[in-house]
Design a protein around this motif. Structure first.
Motif, short mmCIF file in Angstrom:
data_model
loop_
_atom_site.label_atom_id
_atom_site.label_comp_id
_atom_site.label_asym_id
_atom_site.label_seq_id
_atom_site.Cartn_x
_atom_site.Cartn_y
_atom_site.Cartn_z
N LEU A 6 0.81 -1.22 0.00
CA LEU A 6 0.00 0.00 0.00
C LEU A 6 0.85 1.27 0.00
O LEU A 6 0.53 2.24 -0.70
CB LEU A 6 -0.93 -0.02 1.22
N TYR A 7 1.92 1.28 0.77
CA TYR A 7 2.72 2.51 0.92
C TYR A 7 3.18 3.11 -0.41
O TYR A 7 2.99 4.31 -0.64
CB TYR A 7 3.92 2.27 1.85
N PRO A 8 3.78 2.33 -1.31
CA PRO A 8 4.23 2.95 -2.57
C PRO A 8 3.07 3.52 -3.40
O PRO A 8 3.24 4.52 -4.10
CB PRO A 8 4.91 1.81 -3.33
N ILE A 37 -6.05 -1.36 -2.84
CA ILE A 37 -4.85 -1.76 -3.60
C ILE A 37 -5.22 -2.08 -5.05
O ILE A 37 -4.48 -1.76 -5.97
CB ILE A 37 -4.16 -2.96 -2.92
N GLU A 38 -6.40 -2.65 -5.23
CA GLU A 38 -6.83 -3.05 -6.57
C GLU A 38 -7.51 -1.93 -7.36
O GLU A 38 -7.63 -2.03 -8.58
CB GLU A 38 -7.78 -4.24 -6.46
N ALA A 42 -10.51 4.30 -6.02
CA ALA A 42 -10.93 4.19 -4.62
C ALA A 42 -9.80 4.63 -3.69
O ALA A 42 -10.04 5.31 -2.68
CB ALA A 42 -11.36 2.76 -4.30
N LEU A 43 -8.58 4.28 -4.05
CA LEU A 43 -7.43 4.68 -3.23
C LEU A 43 -7.27 6.20 -3.23
O LEU A 43 -7.07 6.80 -2.17
CB LEU A 43 -6.15 4.01 -3.74
N LYS A 44 -7.40 6.82 -4.40
CA LYS A 44 -7.29 8.29 -4.47
C LYS A 44 -8.33 8.95 -3.58
O LYS A 44 -8.04 9.93 -2.88
CB LYS A 44 -7.47 8.77 -5.91
#
Length: 74
Positions: A6-8, A37-38, A42-44
């Motif tokens: 996740l960090y990178p 992660i996928e 959603a991460l943004k």
């Protein structure tokens, strides 16, 4: 292990706060973290939410946190 993946991804979105944001995201349930992660979108969204929370922490809260950490080190 999830943090290492996740960090990178978080760092690409929010370089300056990547460590703190990653820690916040890792507090979520594992299936939710896997989804982040996928799913870059959603991460943004979650990174933006986490940064909003960090920006809205009052200076008093930050000072209280620092003083608690100082007491633990003594």
């Amino acid at each position: 292990m999830l943090g290492e993946v996740l960090y990178p991804l978080v760092e690409k979105i929010e370089h300056g706060g990547a460590a703190k944001v990653t820690g916040m995201l890792l507090e979520m349930d594992q299936p939710e973290v896997l989804h982040l992660i996928e799913s870059p979108e959603a991460l943004k969204t979650k990174v933006a939410e986490a940064m909003d929370v960090l920006r809205n922490v009052s200076p008093t809260d930050q000072l209280a946190s620092l003083s608690l950490n100082d007491n633990l080190e003594s």
